[in-house]
Write an enzyme that holds these catalytic residues in place. Sequence first.
Site, PDB file in Angstrom:
ATOM      1  N   LYS A 397     -34.272  21.181  36.215  1.00 53.49           N
ATOM      2  CA  LYS A 397     -35.364  22.044  36.635  1.00 53.49           C
ATOM      3  C   LYS A 397     -35.243  23.412  35.965  1.00 53.49           C
ATOM      4  O   LYS A 397     -34.146  23.948  35.815  1.00 53.49           O
ATOM      5  CB  LYS A 397     -35.357  22.205  38.161  1.00 53.49           C
ATOM      6  CG  LYS A 397     -35.695  20.924  38.906  1.00 53.49           C
ATOM      7  CD  LYS A 397     -35.710  21.149  40.402  1.00 53.49           C
ATOM      8  CE  LYS A 397     -35.977  19.856  41.141  1.00 53.49           C
ATOM      9  NZ  LYS A 397     -37.332  19.331  40.901  1.00 53.49           N
ATOM     10  N   GLU A 469     -36.410  11.334  40.849  1.00 54.49           N
ATOM     11  CA  GLU A 469     -35.309  10.530  41.398  1.00 54.49           C
ATOM     12  C   GLU A 469     -35.524  10.110  42.839  1.00 54.49           C
ATOM     13  O   GLU A 469     -35.001   9.094  43.284  1.00 54.49           O
ATOM     14  CB  GLU A 469     -33.995  11.316  41.291  1.00 54.49           C
ATOM     15  CG  GLU A 469     -33.723  12.339  42.384  1.00 54.49           C
ATOM     16  CD  GLU A 469     -34.771  13.444  42.522  1.00 54.49           C
ATOM     17  OE1 GLU A 469     -34.967  13.932  43.647  1.00 54.49           O
ATOM     18  OE2 GLU A 469     -35.390  13.809  41.501  1.00 54.49           O
ATOM     19  N   ARG A 471     -38.026   8.870  44.437  1.00 53.34           N
ATOM     20  CA  ARG A 471     -38.664   7.557  44.600  1.00 53.34           C
ATOM     21  C   ARG A 471     -37.697   6.416  44.328  1.00 53.34           C
ATOM     22  O   ARG A 471     -37.878   5.308  44.831  1.00 53.34           O
ATOM     23  CB  ARG A 471     -39.893   7.478  43.677  1.00 53.34           C
ATOM     24  CG  ARG A 471     -39.594   7.541  42.202  1.00 53.34           C
ATOM     25  CD  ARG A 471     -40.820   7.917  41.383  1.00 53.34           C
ATOM     26  NE  ARG A 471     -41.206   9.299  41.629  1.00 53.34           N
ATOM     27  CZ  ARG A 471     -42.294   9.863  41.100  1.00 53.34           C
ATOM     28  NH1 ARG A 471     -43.081   9.165  40.301  1.00 53.34           N
ATOM     29  NH2 ARG A 471     -42.592  11.118  41.378  1.00 53.34           N
TER      30      ARG A 471
END
Length: 604
Positions: A397, A469, A471
């Site tokens: 991120k 990630e 899911r």
Amino acid sequence: MKFCSRNSLGRTFATTLAVASLPSQYASAFVPNHLMATSLSLVSSSTNSIGYRGGSSSQVRNMSKMDQTFETWSFDEPCKTMSWTEISKASLSVSGLSDNWDDSDLVVIGVFAPKKEESEEDEDDKKEEEPTAELSGEAKAYDEKMGGALSNLMLENFKAFKNGASAGSVTPTLRVFKDGKSQRIALVGLGTLDEEKEDFLDGVGSAVGKALATTCNSEKKVASAKILLPEAVGSSASILKDMSTSFYSNLYADNRFRSEKSKETPAEDLESVTLVCEGSSADGADAALESGMKLAKGVHMAKDIVNAPHNVLNSLSLAETAKRIAEESDGTIKCEILGVKECEELGMGAFLGVARASETEPQFIHLTYTPPDGVVKKKVGIVGKGLLFDTGGYNIKTAMMELMKFDCGGAAAVLGAARAIGQLKPEGVEAHICVAACENMINGKGVVPSDILTAANGKTIEVLNTDAEGRLTLADAIVYCDKEMGCSSIIELSTLTGACMVALGSGISGVFTENDDLAKELEDCAKASEEKAWRMPMEKSYNDELKSKIADLKNIGGRYGGAITAGLFLQNFVDKKKPFAHIDIAGPVWDHGKGMATGYGAKL
């Protein structure tokens, strides 16, 4: 506590000395306070030939014994427990009318604004509304007793208060001195009294509960309070329950990570609040207040989990939290924790793939609620996303990293709900609450883009973005509820996509389901709990975006419609005939203004 366990004595000493010799404001950035104390102690006890310039050896030894605000990790061991925020000690109770209002430090009078005729509303649109003060029943009698003080208070604040037309609005506090004692009086709005509308009381309980908590907190040294409620409010058990939940939830303050001097306890002197009901109070009024408090405990739990930093909350401490939830349920909830071996045996390759880079081993949490009488009419699965921290993995991120502790918001919601369920003990339903707990980190074992994982139902997934990630962990949890537990319907909550926040903002969750009956049930739940939710489309043609050239699925779709493709992805892990709903709570789980968790989902 080991500071540097694998090094030789000489190197241990050198490292400790280097950190200890830094000014405290810099040294604290490298190690937590309790490690700093240990390092200073090591310096002082190593040898007399090297002195410590900050003070005598006895002073340093005393520093090593200092009390710590809270436990985090040691150098070698992760934190294994998370403390909980206690509910306010103040009691809520119901009573009938009494002439004695003088025995309370704070008196709050609930008032309805009178309904206006359409002609009056049209007239008000054309000119500024004429200030009036309209009271009735016990409120009017109390006003007369006070020599018209309440009427004057309403007139002085008419522009903002308007006779209480907005539920939860509060007037400034009036102070009355009698027999050397100060009493505070305020009015709280209950909305407009329009009995022709079925929903005219919607939201009143929560609004008044919040106003009451806020007023009790802002008025210092209040030990006792009374609030007058008209019969329309006091005779409704559901309103009283909502009032109780809102009252206790709004007295939440997370002091777990503060030192004693900086702790803030809302309404810290408050001991009791009495709801004085005109006419007849609701049947089971005290039970309704008790139920509301139990639900607030679930909201507290959800807030605690999301607020906790990652050096406190990891897969181990979340699993320990689940065990404690089961322990306080009077035997209605059983807790099972599956470790790596058990998850491997169940084929949970998607979950374990994400968890490979975690500091702590993954923990698959399974809570089973069974009603006390053992009668089960339906079996439901409730899944929450349990990413304790999300760096994004190798697709790291680039923004909002400090907020990624809230990526366990789904787990917080379902465990908060579990705590409330264990206290409330609903009949007729068996609930399986599951959380696949881990972190999304980076190390030599971590998943990288292009890896292919196999989920518990045998489907293969090409990982094209390691920041998608959640899911992957949810896929195996959904399969578990579907295949292993045989749940008749499954609901999943997760902070899954920023796309849902873009679509609905930060106050509304997105509901993704193809089952109309389940959608209606969730809509009703959202309305009753006052946790806003909106049904979103499940466009089947978007499934094409999830097709992989070398595996069964990709874990991401195209640039647009990311919230929808996430919901479509999860459908691949549940029986197509089984009612299933994915609820994306990425927006409402966090209050960006206050910088803390909202507890969203625990009541939903």
